[in-house]
Write a protein that holds these residues in place. Structure first.
Motif, PDB file in Angstrom:
ATOM      1  N   ALA A 370       0.827  -1.209   0.000  1.00 38.46           N
ATOM      2  CA  ALA A 370       0.000   0.000   0.000  1.00 38.46           C
ATOM      3  C   ALA A 370       0.856   1.251   0.000  1.00 38.46           C
ATOM      4  N   ALA A 371       1.886   1.278   0.848  1.00 43.67           N
ATOM      5  CA  ALA A 371       2.759   2.449   0.904  1.00 43.67           C
ATOM      6  C   ALA A 371       3.521   2.619  -0.401  1.00 43.67           C
ATOM      7  N   THR A 372       3.908   1.510  -1.026  1.00 41.83           N
ATOM      8  CA  THR A 372       4.594   1.583  -2.317  1.00 41.83           C
ATOM      9  C   THR A 372       3.655   2.111  -3.399  1.00 41.83           C
ATOM     10  N   ALA A 373       2.411   1.632  -3.397  1.00 37.08           N
ATOM     11  CA  ALA A 373       1.437   2.083  -4.397  1.00 37.08           C
ATOM     12  C   ALA A 373       1.141   3.571  -4.245  1.00 37.08           C
ATOM     13  N   ALA A 374       1.081   4.046  -3.003  1.00 38.33           N
ATOM     14  CA  ALA A 374       0.814   5.470  -2.779  1.00 38.33           C
ATOM     15  C   ALA A 374       1.949   6.328  -3.329  1.00 38.33           C
ATOM     16  N   LYS A 375       3.166   5.924  -3.101  1.00 37.27           N
ATOM     17  CA  LYS A 375       4.301   6.683  -3.620  1.00 37.27           C
ATOM     18  C   LYS A 375       4.398   6.547  -5.137  1.00 37.27           C
ATOM     19  N   LEU A 376       3.991   5.413  -5.684  1.00 38.73           N
ATOM     20  CA  LEU A 376       3.983   5.206  -7.133  1.00 38.73           C
ATOM     21  C   LEU A 376       3.029   6.182  -7.800  1.00 38.73           C
ATOM     22  N   ALA A 377       1.866   6.393  -7.188  1.00 36.28           N
ATOM     23  CA  ALA A 377       0.900   7.341  -7.751  1.00 36.28           C
ATOM     24  C   ALA A 377       1.468   8.752  -7.794  1.00 36.28           C
ATOM     25  N   GLU A 378       2.363   9.046  -6.868  1.00 38.48           N
ATOM     26  CA  GLU A 378       2.972  10.377  -6.808  1.00 38.48           C
ATOM     27  C   GLU A 378       4.125  10.527  -7.794  1.00 38.48           C
ATOM     28  N   LEU A 379       4.962   9.516  -7.919  1.00 41.35           N
ATOM     29  CA  LEU A 379       6.183   9.635  -8.731  1.00 41.35           C
ATOM     30  C   LEU A 379       6.029   9.064 -10.136  1.00 41.35           C
ATOM     31  N   ALA A 380       5.124   8.129 -10.326  1.00 39.19           N
ATOM     32  CA  ALA A 380       4.947   7.517 -11.643  1.00 39.19           C
ATOM     33  C   ALA A 380       3.466   7.291 -11.901  1.00 39.19           C
ATOM     34  N   PRO A 381       2.696   8.370 -12.051  1.00 39.50           N
ATOM     35  CA  PRO A 381       1.242   8.236 -12.197  1.00 39.50           C
ATOM     36  C   PRO A 381       0.812   7.512 -13.472  1.00 39.50           C
ATOM     37  N   SER A 382       1.738   7.336 -14.433  1.00 39.30           N
ATOM     38  CA  SER A 382       1.379   6.629 -15.664  1.00 39.30           C
ATOM     39  C   SER A 382       1.214   5.130 -15.446  1.00 39.30           C
ATOM     40  N   VAL A 383       1.715   4.607 -14.331  1.00 31.24           N
ATOM     41  CA  VAL A 383       1.573   3.185 -14.029  1.00 31.24           C
ATOM     42  C   VAL A 383       0.244   2.976 -13.296  1.00 31.24           C
ATOM     43  N   HIS A 384      -0.601   2.122 -13.858  1.00 27.28           N
ATOM     44  CA  HIS A 384      -1.939   1.903 -13.304  1.00 27.28           C
ATOM     45  C   HIS A 384      -1.915   0.734 -12.318  1.00 27.28           C
ATOM     46  N   PRO A 385      -2.338   0.948 -11.059  1.00 25.96           N
ATOM     47  CA  PRO A 385      -2.354  -0.144 -10.078  1.00 25.96           C
ATOM     48  C   PRO A 385      -3.690  -0.879 -10.058  1.00 25.96           C
ATOM     49  N   VAL A 386      -3.624  -2.182  -9.986  1.00 30.43           N
ATOM     50  CA  VAL A 386      -4.803  -3.022  -9.790  1.00 30.43           C
ATOM     51  C   VAL A 386      -4.540  -3.896  -8.575  1.00 30.43           C
ATOM     52  N   TRP A 387      -5.482  -3.873  -7.634  1.00 36.46           N
ATOM     53  CA  TRP A 387      -5.320  -4.642  -6.395  1.00 36.46           C
ATOM     54  C   TRP A 387      -6.061  -5.974  -6.482  1.00 36.46           C
ATOM     55  N   VAL A 388      -5.431  -7.023  -5.973  1.00 33.97           N
ATOM     56  CA  VAL A 388      -6.092  -8.316  -5.838  1.00 33.97           C
ATOM     57  C   VAL A 388      -6.727  -8.358  -4.451  1.00 33.97           C
ATOM     58  N   VAL A 389      -8.056  -8.485  -4.409  1.00 34.24           N
ATOM     59  CA  VAL A 389      -8.780  -8.441  -3.137  1.00 34.24           C
ATOM     60  C   VAL A 389      -9.910  -9.463  -3.187  1.00 34.24           C
ATOM     61  N   THR A 390     -10.082 -10.190  -2.105  1.00 31.04           N
ATOM     62  CA  THR A 390     -11.169 -11.165  -2.050  1.00 31.04           C
ATOM     63  C   THR A 390     -12.515 -10.449  -2.129  1.00 31.04           C
ATOM     64  N   ALA A 391     -13.535 -11.180  -2.558  1.00 29.25           N
ATOM     65  CA  ALA A 391     -14.870 -10.590  -2.682  1.00 29.25           C
ATOM     66  C   ALA A 391     -15.358 -10.059  -1.339  1.00 29.25           C
ATOM     67  N   ALA A 392     -15.029 -10.766  -0.249  1.00 30.03           N
ATOM     68  CA  ALA A 392     -15.487 -10.349   1.081  1.00 30.03           C
ATOM     69  C   ALA A 392     -14.875  -9.023   1.505  1.00 30.03           C
ATOM     70  N   ASN A 393     -13.642  -8.759   1.063  1.00 33.82           N
ATOM     71  CA  ASN A 393     -12.953  -7.537   1.475  1.00 33.82           C
ATOM     72  C   ASN A 393     -13.096  -6.386   0.473  1.00 33.82           C
TER      73      ASN A 393
END
Length: 735
Positions: A370-393
């Motif tokens: 999560a902390a890496t993804a947050a900094k990625l959005a700041e320094l490399a916004p061209s990279v699109h993040p997709v999270w793997v999350v269970t249906a329950a969460n």
């Protein structure tokens, strides 16, 4: 050893399959004041093993063929201790267990006759397996209890080894308790006890010998199970609650034995008939049948309908096989379809601007990813993040979070096409490492306990782990994040592969240097902590030798001793569901706050004036804040033996160490938790384990992995003496 020991450990029996030497070595490795060891050695092999430990142990040679009851009686007659702990020669004792038992029995009044404690189980193929008893003991509480008010304690595994008995009580009831039927003696001790105390910590190892190595079970031994319960039920006459529990245990155990003991048909029919008569004769007045299939089984037993019971068994087995076959067919079909979809996606070009993130087995946006993804959005916004999350969460995700559910079609598509795969555990075995893709392993803590290949000698920790498959997953790693040189070395040892270690610090710990007074005040306000109140975060870790989470502290008593100006933030699930429990009122007043489901955990660290933990890796993260840490290590020897550790925490702790609740209370009610000695220990710990954490770890990781910058151009790690952690709650309130 003192002249009048508090506890007599009585080892009894023959040297079965040569297990006795290891047991005696363990006991001898931790000699204790106030504890004596008496070995009632049956036969020459046992005597020879025991005599290697004289004069530390008292050895009572007994002839070959002497039964367990005779050996126990001989040991008890020689014992000088106020309490007796009977340990069979085939079994084991976790390291340090006699000290734990002795300390608890020393505080018990003479009105308590039996101390029940947890145990671990071992077989010929695995050791240190958890028992189901810990949570049951924890729910009962620790004070002296009347069995009639806590009859469920009869469900605790029927061993003499998982209970200590007061010597005077044993001798007063020796006629009934001296029997080769150990479960009968174990249950009878509870039935006769004036009061029973509980200790939800493992202090015994029950070793189950391989059935094929033992003499065949005779019909009389099968029937003895029924006879045992009939005797116990006779002893419980006039005690309705106790009688009802024993009755249910009898019916349950008889049905299990009939199903699992492999009796010949004639013996099975006779066993069923005798069990049926016992069930009818001893059924409590007004006893209700259970519903569902279990109710049908019990009804057929009472009717002595063995033929119909066998028909039911066959039908159930047939139905289970059919359901299993159908599930397997559906699973194979689904697997083939997903494999086809995944292969098609693997043929597509790698998406240079796609990154897949996952944390804690797809539980949500958390930890280093999560902390890496947050900094990625700041320094490399061209990279699109997709999270793997269970249906329950998925419902708990921050608004706008792009995510996929494991097993879905898009899940396999993004895994196949993403250039970057980031996880703090591992992606599934089926994931293919494509050329040009980057796999970043962030981990989720600094290792005190053994990890990876280092778990191989510890079956309780390694249960179900396929080490070859683990290495194949590790071989996909390109980078492995480390917070300190200790972790770097341990990761290289536990996960040997060609991955590059990023000695940049843990991104999740950046907040401990970037947060200011407003953030500290805000999180305390969200948690409901009043200004000026001390907040202590209690965050224990998981034990591999326990079946579930077992409270290791009496939280209500601790909160009372700490006073109204202290709030306990409890990061765990405990067994106080009854609204009338002592914790209920404390919750209403805000003196105990259950933060088990609160995320992120870094917020809890910012809110806390001090941390109390045992062996959890949270201690390494919290040390960044340079705030007091207290270690509660009541089962260190057991944990170290069953889980394996990389260093001796008792010698290198980040602050004062408490070995029981009394010591912990003393530390927290004096200045010991934050005095000069505690500060010195914390400084040494922080220097060693917060080596690379300085508030810019995420930036270094993103620049190195996602932007491809050279290691030498990254922001250097700030020396620890030049770092400024987030202000303490006291400082935040004053500012």
């Amino acid at each position: 050893m003192s002249e009048t020991p508090d506890l007599s450990v009585i080892v009894h029996g023959a040297n079965v399959q040569d297990h006795l030497p290891a047991l005696l070595d363990t006991l001898d490795a931790h000699p204790l004041t106030g504890v004596e060891v008496i070995v009632a050695a049956v036969g020459d092999w046992a005597r020879e093993a025991a005599e290697r430990h004289t004069p530390a142990f008292t050895v009572l040679p007994l002839p070959d063929g002497a039964g367990d009851a005779a050996a126990r009686a001989a040991g008890a007659a020689r014992a000088a201790g106020r309490w007796l702990h009977f340990v069979h020669a085939k079994d084991g004792v976790p390291a340090g267990a006699p000290r734990t038992v002795a300390e608890h029995t020393a505080d018990l009044p003479d009105t308590v006759d039996v101390l029940l404690f947890d145990h671990v189980r071992s077989t010929w193929r695995a050791s240190g397996l958890p028992s189901p008893d810990g949570p049951r003991l924890a729910r009962a509480g620790r004070a002296g209890l009347a069995l009639d008010d806590h009859a469920a304690l009869l469900s605790v595994t029927g061993l003499l080894g998982n209970r200590a008995v007061r010597a005077g009580f044993w001798r007063a009831n020796e006629r009934l308790l001296t029997t080769d039927d150990e479960p009968f003696a174990a249950h009878t001790a509870l039935l006769l006890a004036d009061r029973v105390a509980c200790l939800p910590h493992p202090a015994y190892e029950d070793r189950r010998l391989r059935a094929e190595s033992l003499p065949p079970v005779t019909p009389d031994r099968h029937y003895a199970l029924i006879e045992r319960y009939e005797r116990l039920l006779d002893l419980s006459a006039g005690r309705p609650a106790v009688h009802a529990v024993l009755y249910d245990l009898m019916v349950r155990d008889c049905l299990r034995a009939h199903a699992r003991a492999g009796m010949p048909d004639a013996v099975a029919r006779e066993f069923f008939h005798r069990a049926s008569m016992a069930a009818r004769q001893h059924r409590p007045e007004g006893h209700r049948h259970r519903t569902g299939l279990e109710g049908v089984r019990r009804s057929l037993l009472e009717q002595d309908a063995h033929a119909r019971y066998r028909t039911l068994q066959v039908a159930n087995r047939t139905r289970r096989r059919a359901r299993s076959a159908a599930r397997s067919a559906r699973h194979r079909a689904g697997t083939r379809l997903r494999a086809l979809q995944y292969r098609r996606a693997l043929a597509e070009p790698v998406d240079q601007h796609l990154a897949v993130f996952s944390a804690y087995w797809a539980r949500g946006v958390a930890c280093n990813p999560a902390a890496t993804a947050a900094k990625l959005a700041e320094l490399a916004p061209s990279v699109h993040p997709v999270w793997v999350v269970t249906a329950a969460n998925a419902a708990l995700l921050p608004p706008g979070t792009d995510h996929v559910v494991p097993g879905s079609r898009r899940y396999w598509e993004v895994l196949a096409r993403a250039k970057y795969l980031v996880n703090n555990v591992n992606f599934p075995d089926a994931v293919v490492k494509r050329p040009g893709t980057v796999h970043l392993q962030t981990h989720h803590g600094t290792p005190l306990k053994r990890m990876g290949l280092d778990q191989m000698p510890y079956p309780a920790a390694a249960r179900g782990l396929d080490f070859q498959a683990l290495l194949e997953r590790v071989d996909r790693w390109d980078f492995s994040i480390s917070a300190n040189s200790h972790s770097t070395r341990m990761w290289q040892r536990a996960y040997p592969s060609r991955h590059v270690s990023l000695d940049h610090g843990y991104p999740r710990n950046d907040v401990f240097y970037t947060a200011g007074a407003p953030e500290v005040r805000a999180v305390r306000e969200r948690l409901g902590i009043a200004p000026g109140h001390r907040a202590i975060l209690y965050a224990p870790t998981h034990r591999d030798y326990e079946a579930g989470w077992t409270p290791r502290l009496d939280l209500a008593a601790l909160a009372e001793r700490l006073g109204e100006d202290t709030v306990l933030l409890v990061r765990a699930h405990y067994f106080y569901e009854n609204a009338a429990s002592p914790l209920a009122g404390l919750r209403r007043t805000g003196r105990i706050i259950d933060v088990s489901s609160y995320d992120p955990v870094e917020d809890l660290c910012l809110a806390a004036d001090a941390l109390v933990t045992d062996y959890s890796s949270i201690m390494f993260d919290y040390a960044n804040l340079d705030r007091p840490i207290v270690i509660h290590a009541d089962d260190w020897e057991t944990y170290r033996t069953t889980r394996g550790v990389y260093f001796d925490l008792m010698a290198e702790a980040p602050g004062p160490v408490a070995r029981d609740q009394a010591e912990l209370t003393e530390i927290l009610t004096t200045d010991a938790w934050r005095d000069a000695r505690a500060a010195k220990a914390r400084a040494a710990f922080r220097r060693r384990f917060c080596e690379y954490d300085d508030g810019r770890a995420a930036e270094r990781v993103v620049r190195r992995v996602f932007l491809g910058e050279d290691e030498r151009t990254l922001p250097p790690v700030l020396p620890i003496e030049e770092r400024t952690p987030a202000p303490s709650p006291e400082e935040a309130t004053a500012s």
